[in-house]
Design a protein around this motif. Structure first.
Motif, short mmCIF file in Angstrom:
data_model
loop_
_atom_site.label_atom_id
_atom_site.label_comp_id
_atom_site.label_asym_id
_atom_site.label_seq_id
_atom_site.Cartn_x
_atom_site.Cartn_y
_atom_site.Cartn_z
N GLU A 131 -1.96 15.76 39.12
CA GLU A 131 -1.65 14.94 40.56
C GLU A 131 -1.53 13.40 40.04
O GLU A 131 -2.49 12.93 39.78
CB GLU A 131 -2.42 15.34 41.80
CG GLU A 131 -1.82 14.79 42.84
CD GLU A 131 -2.68 15.03 44.02
OE1 GLU A 131 -3.41 16.18 43.98
OE2 GLU A 131 -2.57 14.38 45.21
N TYR A 135 2.98 13.03 42.96
CA TYR A 135 3.74 14.21 42.42
C TYR A 135 2.61 15.15 41.94
O TYR A 135 1.55 14.77 41.34
CB TYR A 135 4.88 13.66 41.60
CG TYR A 135 6.05 13.26 41.87
CD1 TYR A 135 7.07 14.04 42.52
CD2 TYR A 135 6.20 11.85 42.14
CE1 TYR A 135 8.19 13.57 42.92
CE2 TYR A 135 7.27 11.31 42.81
CZ TYR A 135 8.32 11.98 43.14
OH TYR A 135 9.42 11.55 43.51
N PHE A 136 2.94 16.51 41.97
CA PHE A 136 2.52 17.44 41.33
C PHE A 136 3.16 17.61 39.95
O PHE A 136 4.56 17.88 40.04
CB PHE A 136 2.27 18.70 42.03
CG PHE A 136 1.11 18.65 42.92
CD1 PHE A 136 0.06 18.42 42.31
CD2 PHE A 136 1.44 18.95 44.25
CE1 PHE A 136 -1.16 18.44 43.52
CE2 PHE A 136 0.37 18.88 45.41
CZ PHE A 136 -0.84 18.53 44.78
N PHE A 137 2.70 17.38 38.64
CA PHE A 137 3.57 18.06 37.39
C PHE A 137 2.84 19.06 36.72
O PHE A 137 1.75 19.52 36.71
CB PHE A 137 3.30 16.53 36.35
CG PHE A 137 3.75 15.27 36.76
CD1 PHE A 137 5.12 15.18 36.41
CD2 PHE A 137 3.18 14.39 37.79
CE1 PHE A 137 5.79 13.77 36.75
CE2 PHE A 137 3.82 13.31 38.04
CZ PHE A 137 5.18 12.89 37.47
N THR A 141 5.59 23.85 38.88
CA THR A 141 5.34 23.14 40.09
C THR A 141 6.31 23.30 41.07
O THR A 141 6.24 23.55 42.40
CB THR A 141 5.13 21.68 39.89
OG1 THR A 141 6.04 21.09 38.97
CG2 THR A 141 3.63 21.41 39.16
N SER A 142 7.38 23.39 40.68
CA SER A 142 8.55 23.67 41.71
C SER A 142 9.27 24.95 41.69
O SER A 142 9.50 25.81 42.59
CB SER A 142 9.80 22.76 41.64
OG SER A 142 10.87 23.11 40.91
N ASP A 440 14.66 14.27 41.35
CA ASP A 440 13.54 14.95 40.98
C ASP A 440 13.57 16.57 40.78
O ASP A 440 12.64 17.20 40.60
CB ASP A 440 12.64 14.93 42.44
CG ASP A 440 11.92 13.60 42.73
OD1 ASP A 440 11.91 12.81 41.92
OD2 ASP A 440 11.47 13.41 43.86
N ASN A 447 8.82 17.81 32.25
CA ASN A 447 7.95 17.13 33.19
C ASN A 447 8.49 17.49 34.70
O ASN A 447 8.74 16.86 35.62
CB ASN A 447 8.55 15.56 33.05
CG ASN A 447 8.08 15.18 31.53
OD1 ASN A 447 7.13 15.66 30.93
ND2 ASN A 447 9.13 14.21 31.01
N GLU A 448 8.78 19.00 34.80
CA GLU A 448 8.97 19.45 35.96
C GLU A 448 7.84 18.96 37.29
O GLU A 448 6.54 18.89 36.89
CB GLU A 448 8.75 21.00 36.02
CG GLU A 448 9.35 21.80 37.28
CD GLU A 448 9.11 23.02 37.23
OE1 GLU A 448 9.09 23.78 36.09
OE2 GLU A 448 9.28 23.92 38.45
N ARG A 449 8.39 18.40 38.41
CA ARG A 449 7.45 17.89 39.27
C ARG A 449 7.75 18.38 40.75
O ARG A 449 9.05 18.70 41.02
CB ARG A 449 7.54 16.41 39.11
CG ARG A 449 8.85 15.73 39.66
CD ARG A 449 8.51 14.40 39.26
NE ARG A 449 10.02 13.64 39.63
CZ ARG A 449 10.27 12.19 39.42
NH1 ARG A 449 9.00 11.67 38.90
NH2 ARG A 449 11.15 11.62 39.72
N SER A 451 6.95 16.73 44.91
CA SER A 451 6.35 15.73 45.66
C SER A 451 5.03 16.40 46.23
O SER A 451 5.03 17.64 46.69
CB SER A 451 7.01 15.07 46.59
OG SER A 451 7.31 15.69 47.52
#
Ligand code: ZN
Length: 474
Positions: A131, A135-137, A141-142, A440, A447-449, A451
């Motif tokens: 975190e 953002y959460f990386f 994560t998504s 995003d 680097n998928e993220r 929020s």
């Protein structure tokens, strides 16, 4: 995958909707349900569930343990192991018993597998939840471990609240959505009793769009996906020595047929979803294209509007089946006449159109000198009809996290597990509870993220959605 809602790609006007909700609470103010959800999220991100790692069964077992600990009877929790090609995977089904008033269950779905991520390519370890800066990386994560956690947490929270749904709820997490989708096909074909439902809500599709400044624009309620199909177009010839050329030639024949395929335009097609989506897109797009989108939504036979939209790569696929040449092979030696030449033509078929009808149209366009053959085993599905109860519940859930934001039906050009459910006769609605800026969206990439606000908002979104659909009648 989380196919981009198509209208996210093309807005050019600032929108009038204003974000009126404060962001997620400070860490110290988080509820026990939010704290638990974050803990689950970190645990599942740490499991590298991409194809070939054989980690999906462990993730399914871990989640199954959480459901048992929360009081779900063991008999209502099923891990279905599945052995695919080079992939030992599994799916998870949990039934949340309702009052059984004769209504068929509602199914909630997401997928546990992720796209491959190489540690050396990422700025941070893809399999550690980090975190940072709001953002959460981490991989998934998504796409789509946030969907898994939003649905799982909703079940756990509702159970803790003593909620008894009006009808059974079924949670289904697949184990190979990003590759073969065989766990989903298996569950639908071999375990229909476990997942039979009146309709399904898919966390892996649809969702909210933000503009570059973070202002919410609209929420896509995904009701349809185009069918993905590949066709091999092949020309054959006896060949011979290249010093003895002839007019008939496999490469020339293939090239000529591909030019004819390029000229072929499939008929203009529409459904309730695409008309509603294009109307919204028209209102948010300036210039000639925006006007054409609006005109098409009002009259899909408007020739001028069709001509303008057909020239736009983002929107042309929203009004018809599209096919395009993507790969080429041919010949066997530099000094020989080719005995064969072949091209791959990739099609995105409008919902409701038969794959064989597309093949026939391509064959007719290509001419008799070549053969057009379907490759693979694509699955097609119709659009799911818009349901007033689903639209109303989704609208309430969106208003709970982003007041004033419109809900717009959407049809994706890509496909998810929703396609398998739709083709099995279970209408499916893509309702990812996240709002995302175009920049995003790193699903499948580096680097998928996601929020932090979106993660917590999505928990609330699903809680409202499920209680609206399966709680006491208002
Ligand atoms: Zn996905």
């Amino acid at each position: 995958m989380r196919p981009k809602p198509v209208i996210a790609l093309a807005f050019t006007l600032a929108c009038a909707f204003v974000a009126a909700v404060a962001g997620a609470a400070e860490p110290s103010q988080r509820t026990p349900a939010q704290v638990k959800a974050r803990e689950l999220y970190a645990r599942v991100i740490a499991m590298p569930t991409s194809k070939g790692n054989d980690q999906v069964p462990a993730m399914a077992e871990y989640l199954a343990g959480e459901f048992r600990a929360a009081g779900f009877p063991a008999a209502d929790i099923t891990v279905v192991p599945f052995e695919g090609e080079g992939d030992r995977t599994a799916s998870l089904v949990v039934r949340y018993r309702g009052k059984g008033k004769g209504e068929k269950p509602i199914l909630l779905m997401a997928h546990m597998d992720v796209v491959v991520a190489k540690r050396e390519d990422w700025e941070r370890d893809p399999f550690t939840l980090v975190e940072e800066n709001g953002y959460f990386f981490g991989r998934g994560t998504s796409d789509d471990k946030q969907g898994v956690i939003a649905i799982a947490s909703t079940f756990l929270r509702l159970k803790a609240e003593g909620f008894v749904p009006r009808r059974d709820l079924i949670l289904f997490f697949s184990g190979d959505e990003e590759t073969a989708q065989a766990t989903t096909v298996n569950i639908v074909r071999q375990h229909r009793d476990l997942i039979d439902a009146e309709f399904a809500l898919n966390a892996d599709a649809g969702g909210g769009a933000l503009d570059a400044n973070g202002k919410p624009l609209y929420f896509s309620l995904q009701t349809a996906e185009k069918t993905y199909a590949d066709f091999a177009v092949t020309a054959k010839n006896p060949g011979g020595h290249s010093s003895l050329p002839r007019d008939d030639n496999a490469i020339y024949d293939l090239a000529a047929s591909l030019l004819r395929i390029r000229e072929h335009k499939f008929p203009v097609t529409w459904n309730d979803t695409t008309l509603a989506a294009l109307k919204q897109a028209g209102a948010m797009t300036s210039g000639e294209l925006g006007a054409a989108l609006g005109k098409f939504a009002a009259d899909p036979r408007d020739a001028m509007a069709i001509a303008v939209i057909s020239k736009d790569p983002v929107y042309t696929g929203q009004i018809r089946t599209t096919c395009v040449a993507t790969m080429l092979t041919g010949g066997h030696a530099q000094n020989a006449l080719p005995q064969s030449a072949s091209a791959n033509v990739n099609c995105r078929i409008f919902p409701g159109v038969k794959i064989e009808d597309v093949r026939l149209a391509l064959q007719q366009a290509a001419g008799s000198g070549v053969e057009v053959k379907l490759t693979g085993e694509p699955m097609s599905s119709d659009a799911s009809p818009l349901r007033p109860d689903v639209t109303k519940a989704v609208t309430r859930a969106v208003q709970a996290i982003r007041p004033g934001v419109p809900v717009v039906p959407a049809q994706s050009n890509g496909a998810t597990d929703g396609l398998v459910f739709r083709s099995a006769g279970i209408p499916t609605y893509g309702v990812d509870g996240n709002f995302m800026k175009p920049e995003d969206d790193f699903a499948h990439g580096l680097n998928e993220r996601l929020s932090v606000r979106s993660f917590y908002d999505s928990l609330e979104f699903w809680h409202v959605l499920v209680t609206e659909l399966a709680g006491r009648r208002r």
